[in-house]
Design a protein around this motif. Structure first.
Motif, PDB file in Angstrom:
ATOM      1  N   ASP A 234       0.790  -1.227   0.000  1.00 20.10           N
ATOM      2  CA  ASP A 234       0.000   0.000   0.000  1.00 20.10           C
ATOM      3  C   ASP A 234       0.825   1.282   0.000  1.00 20.10           C
ATOM      4  OD1 ASP A 234      -2.486  -1.381   0.013  1.00 20.10           O
ATOM      5  OD2 ASP A 234      -2.155  -1.836   2.125  1.00 20.10           O
ATOM      6  N   ALA A 235       2.141   1.183  -0.235  1.00 20.52           N
ATOM      7  CA  ALA A 235       2.966   2.391  -0.301  1.00 20.52           C
ATOM      8  C   ALA A 235       2.547   3.212  -1.518  1.00 20.52           C
ATOM      9  CB  ALA A 235       4.443   2.023  -0.393  1.00 20.52           C
ATOM     10  N   ASP A 236       2.263   4.465  -1.299  1.00 21.52           N
ATOM     11  CA  ASP A 236       1.868   5.370  -2.378  1.00 21.52           C
ATOM     12  C   ASP A 236       3.107   5.711  -3.205  1.00 21.52           C
ATOM     13  OD1 ASP A 236       1.494   8.079  -3.661  1.00 21.52           O
ATOM     14  OD2 ASP A 236      -0.539   7.730  -2.906  1.00 21.52           O
ATOM     15  N   LEU A 237       3.101   5.311  -4.468  1.00 17.96           N
ATOM     16  CA  LEU A 237       4.272   5.499  -5.300  1.00 17.96           C
ATOM     17  C   LEU A 237       4.669   6.963  -5.429  1.00 17.96           C
ATOM     18  CD1 LEU A 237       3.625   2.532  -5.946  1.00 17.96           C
ATOM     19  CD2 LEU A 237       4.296   2.995  -8.281  1.00 17.96           C
TER      20      LEU A 237
ATOM     21  N   ASN B  62       3.621   9.775  -3.465  1.00 12.15           N
ATOM     22  CA  ASN B  62       3.853  10.520  -2.232  1.00 12.15           C
ATOM     23  C   ASN B  62       4.865   9.886  -1.289  1.00 12.15           C
ATOM     24  OD1 ASN B  62       1.965  12.586  -2.896  1.00 12.15           O
ATOM     25  ND2 ASN B  62       0.338  11.165  -2.368  1.00 12.15           N
ATOM     26  N   GLU B  63       4.934   8.564  -1.242  1.00 11.26           N
ATOM     27  CA  GLU B  63       5.855   7.901  -0.315  1.00 11.26           C
ATOM     28  C   GLU B  63       7.161   7.476  -0.979  1.00 11.26           C
ATOM     29  OE1 GLU B  63       4.058   4.910   2.299  1.00 11.26           O
ATOM     30  OE2 GLU B  63       2.112   5.722   1.711  1.00 11.26           O
ATOM     31  N   LEU B  64       7.099   7.121  -2.259  1.00 12.50           N
ATOM     32  CA  LEU B  64       8.292   6.611  -2.938  1.00 12.50           C
ATOM     33  C   LEU B  64       8.855   7.588  -3.963  1.00 12.50           C
ATOM     34  CD1 LEU B  64       7.176   2.889  -3.396  1.00 12.50           C
ATOM     35  CD2 LEU B  64       8.472   3.912  -1.523  1.00 12.50           C
ATOM     36  N   ASP B  65       8.278   8.785  -4.024  1.00  4.46           N
ATOM     37  CA  ASP B  65       8.772   9.865  -4.901  1.00  4.46           C
ATOM     38  C   ASP B  65       8.840   9.479  -6.380  1.00  4.46           C
ATOM     39  OD1 ASP B  65       9.097  11.685  -2.771  1.00  4.46           O
ATOM     40  OD2 ASP B  65      11.029  10.773  -2.271  1.00  4.46           O
ATOM     41  N   VAL B  66       7.833   8.770  -6.848  1.00  7.91           N
ATOM     42  CA  VAL B  66       7.785   8.367  -8.249  1.00  7.91           C
ATOM     43  C   VAL B  66       7.105   9.479  -9.055  1.00  7.91           C
ATOM     44  CG1 VAL B  66       6.846   6.689  -9.880  1.00  7.91           C
ATOM     45  CG2 VAL B  66       7.730   5.927  -7.674  1.00  7.91           C
ATOM     46  N   ASP B  67       7.839  10.030 -10.023  1.00  3.58           N
ATOM     47  CA  ASP B  67       7.252  11.063 -10.881  1.00  3.58           C
ATOM     48  C   ASP B  67       6.617  10.408 -12.109  1.00  3.58           C
ATOM     49  OD1 ASP B  67       9.353  10.436 -12.647  1.00  3.58           O
ATOM     50  OD2 ASP B  67      10.527  12.190 -12.099  1.00  3.58           O
ATOM     51  N   SER B  68       5.998  11.209 -12.956  1.00  2.00           N
ATOM     52  CA  SER B  68       5.257  10.653 -14.097  1.00  2.00           C
ATOM     53  C   SER B  68       6.169   9.929 -15.084  1.00  2.00           C
ATOM     54  CB  SER B  68       4.457  11.743 -14.804  1.00  2.00           C
ATOM     55  OG  SER B  68       5.306  12.777 -15.252  1.00  2.00           O
TER      56      SER B  68
ATOM     57  N   THR C 100      -0.354   2.272  -6.162  1.00  2.00           N
ATOM     58  CA  THR C 100       0.221   1.358  -5.170  1.00  2.00           C
ATOM     59  C   THR C 100       0.469   0.011  -5.829  1.00  2.00           C
ATOM     60  OG1 THR C 100      -1.882   0.435  -4.417  1.00  2.00           O
ATOM     61  CG2 THR C 100      -1.113   2.440  -3.284  1.00  2.00           C
ATOM     62  N   LEU C 101       1.246  -0.818  -5.181  1.00  2.00           N
ATOM     63  CA  LEU C 101       1.497  -2.159  -5.708  1.00  2.00           C
ATOM     64  C   LEU C 101       0.197  -2.951  -5.799  1.00  2.00           C
ATOM     65  CD1 LEU C 101       3.708  -4.109  -6.685  1.00  2.00           C
ATOM     66  CD2 LEU C 101       3.824  -4.963  -4.345  1.00  2.00           C
ATOM     67  N   THR C 102      -0.688  -2.771  -4.832  1.00  2.00           N
ATOM     68  CA  THR C 102      -1.976  -3.470  -4.851  1.00  2.00           C
ATOM     69  C   THR C 102      -2.774  -3.108  -6.104  1.00  2.00           C
ATOM     70  OG1 THR C 102      -2.032  -3.559  -2.442  1.00  2.00           O
ATOM     71  CG2 THR C 102      -4.130  -3.825  -3.575  1.00  2.00           C
ATOM     72  N   VAL C 103      -2.816  -1.830  -6.434  1.00  2.00           N
ATOM     73  CA  VAL C 103      -3.538  -1.376  -7.628  1.00  2.00           C
ATOM     74  C   VAL C 103      -2.860  -1.916  -8.885  1.00  2.00           C
ATOM     75  CG1 VAL C 103      -4.161   0.650  -9.009  1.00  2.00           C
ATOM     76  CG2 VAL C 103      -4.460   0.693  -6.528  1.00  2.00           C
TER      77      VAL C 103
END
Length: 86
Positions: free
Chosen positions: A32-35, A37-43, A71-74
C-alpha cells in the motif's frame, strides 16, 4: 518464474520488478505504499515502470491507466486483469 501466464500474476514477482525499476529495496515497495507521495515516483518514472510491466507480462497499459498506478496493490489488480483477459 513468470513464464506461466495462466497461473496469474505473482505479487512478489511484480514487487521485485517495481523495486528494481525504482532502484529501491524490496521492503520499501509495500503493498500500500503510495508510489508518488511515499516513494517519490514522478510521471516519467511511472511510465518507465509501466513499460517494464508491459514487456514482462505482454500487456498494454494506456496513458490514463498509468496515472492510476498508485500502489502495488492497484498495479497487481490491473496487471492481473489484463493478463487474465489476454
Amino acid at each position: 518464474m513468470s513464464g506461466n501466464r495462466t497461473a496469474g500474476v505473482d505479487l512478489e514477482d511484480l514487487r521485485a520488478l517495481v523495486a528494481e525499476e525504482l532502484e529501491l529495496p524490496l521492503d520499501d515497495v509495500t503493498d500500500d505504499a503510495d508510489l508518488k507521495n511515499e516513494l517519490d515516483v514522478d510521471s516519467l518514472t511511472a511510465m518507465e515502470v509501466a513499460v517494464q510491466i508491459e514487456k514482462k507480462y505482454r500487456i498494454k497499459i494506456d496513458e490514463e491507466e498509468i496515472k492510476t498506478l498508485t500502489t502495488l496493490t492497484v498495479i497487481h489488480r490491473i496487471v492481473s486483469a489484463k493478463v487474465g483477459a489476454a
